[in-house]
Write an enzyme that holds these catalytic residues in place. Structure first.
Site, short mmCIF file in Angstrom:
data_model
loop_
_atom_site.label_atom_id
_atom_site.label_comp_id
_atom_site.label_asym_id
_atom_site.label_seq_id
_atom_site.Cartn_x
_atom_site.Cartn_y
_atom_site.Cartn_z
N LYS A 48 5.77 109.00 11.82
CA LYS A 48 5.42 110.04 12.79
C LYS A 48 5.46 111.42 12.13
CE LYS A 48 7.05 107.13 16.54
NZ LYS A 48 8.17 106.74 17.42
N GLN A 72 13.92 108.58 19.41
CA GLN A 72 13.52 107.30 18.82
C GLN A 72 14.37 106.17 19.41
OE1 GLN A 72 10.87 106.74 16.68
NE2 GLN A 72 11.35 104.60 17.08
N ASP A 99 6.65 111.28 24.89
CA ASP A 99 6.61 109.82 24.95
C ASP A 99 6.22 109.32 26.34
OD1 ASP A 99 6.92 108.35 22.65
OD2 ASP A 99 9.10 108.59 22.57
#
Ligand code: NDP
Length: 283
Positions: free
Chosen positions: A54, A98, A121
């Site tokens: 990422k 994460q 997200d």
């Protein structure tokens, strides 16, 4: 005839290029670059690989990424305080926690601490609620990537029967909702589904998000179906494979994604797109 393999790596590259051009324009207009904060807790090797991927994508498109790495024994309070601090930081447009978090940490309050406007997200209940209500708001990256992959085939989604295998909040449910908003007739299957194969055999679009290697068999696939394989499973020999038996399915499907090189790169490309959208919305 062999089904066409959908090249997720190439599609993701095109999307990253688009995002890069839009980031350049944003920088000229707003006089700043979009910023993504990545929160990593512990030393899970797979999570470290994902975070690096990422960060590399951020560098490529011109998004400034900052990594906040806490030790595996960080407390719930420490993680919450970090996320809340990033929520108030004006240089941060997007916050990504994460997953999975180490055992002992409850992910829900931590994800809820991400302000919805910075929730790149798409896991905050506000964004999930908007997705449920209208299909608007920030969409979870993997589900958004699945939709782009299906659309890239040119196959009309409206009116089709779609089967999503898996009902996680991260993949299965948001994908089912996006397919529903695209006017597919959607069936969501899970571990308690009776006769899964019979459901899959009816499907014009199959999305497999189970986490079991080669679980969906080739002879379950309806000829011509679009098959999107979200699964990432590491085999004993170190190789990766999906949730679909690719070799068995590829000659039956109309279109199929490989693993690796299908959904994975699209998830990262969608994160770039979401981060840019969050930055634009903040101005
Ligand atoms: P979860 O473990 O959260 O969910 C798995 C789902 O599969 C559950 O809903 C479960 O059902 C269902 N399931 C398990 N066993 C069966 C079975 N025998 N029959 C039918 N359904 C079953 O996983 P995720 O959704 O987070 O991830 C799924 C896969 O996708 C994993 O391989 C993961 O690594 C991968 N992934 C890939 C991403 C990418 O970018 N390519 C991003 C995120 C995930 P139940 O709810 O009943 O337990």
């Amino acid at each position: 005839m062999s089904g066409r393999i959908i090249d997720g790596t190439a599609l993701a590259r095109r999307i990253r290029q688009e995002v890069k051009e839009q980031v350049d324009a944003f920088r000229r207009d707003a006089g700043r670059v979009p910023g993504l904060a990545v929160v990593l807790v512990g030393d899970d090797p797979a999570s470290q690989v994902y975070v690096r991927t990422k960060e590399r994508a951020c560098g490529e498109v011109g998004i400034r990424s900052q990594r906040h790495h806490l030790p595996g024994d960080a407390t719930q309070k420490e993680v919450l305080e970090l996320v809340e601090g990033l929520g108030k930081d004006d240089t941060v447009d997007g916050i990504l926690v994460q997953l999975p978090l180490p055992r002992g940490l409850d992910p829900q309050p931590i994800l809820h601490a991400v302000p919805p406007a910075k929730d790149v997200d798409g896991f905050h209940p506000y964004n999930l609620g908007r997705l449920t209500e209208s299909g608007e708001g920030i969409h979870p990256c993997t589900a958004a990537g699945v939709m782009e992959l299906i659309r890239s085939t040119g196959v009309e989604i409206e009116g089709k029967r779609a089967v999503v295998i898996g009902r996680s909040t991260i993949v299965g449910k948001p994908t089912a909702l996006l397919l529903l908003h695209a006017n597919a007739t959607v069936t969501v299957c899970h571990s308690r589904t009776a006769d899964l194969a019979a459901h899959v055999r009816e499907a014009d679009i199959v999305v497999a998000a189970v986490g079991r290697p080669r679980f969906v068999r080739g002879d379950w696939i309806k000829p011509g179906a679009v098959v999107i394989d979200v699964g990432i499973n590491r085999l004993d020999d170190g190789k990766l494979c999906g949730d679909v038996d690719f070799e068995g399915a590829k000659d039956v499907a109309g279109y199929i994604t490989p693993v690796p090189g299908g959904v994975g790169p699209m998830t990262v490309a969608m994160l770039m797109r979401n981060t840019l959208a969050a930055a634009r919305a903040r101005g």
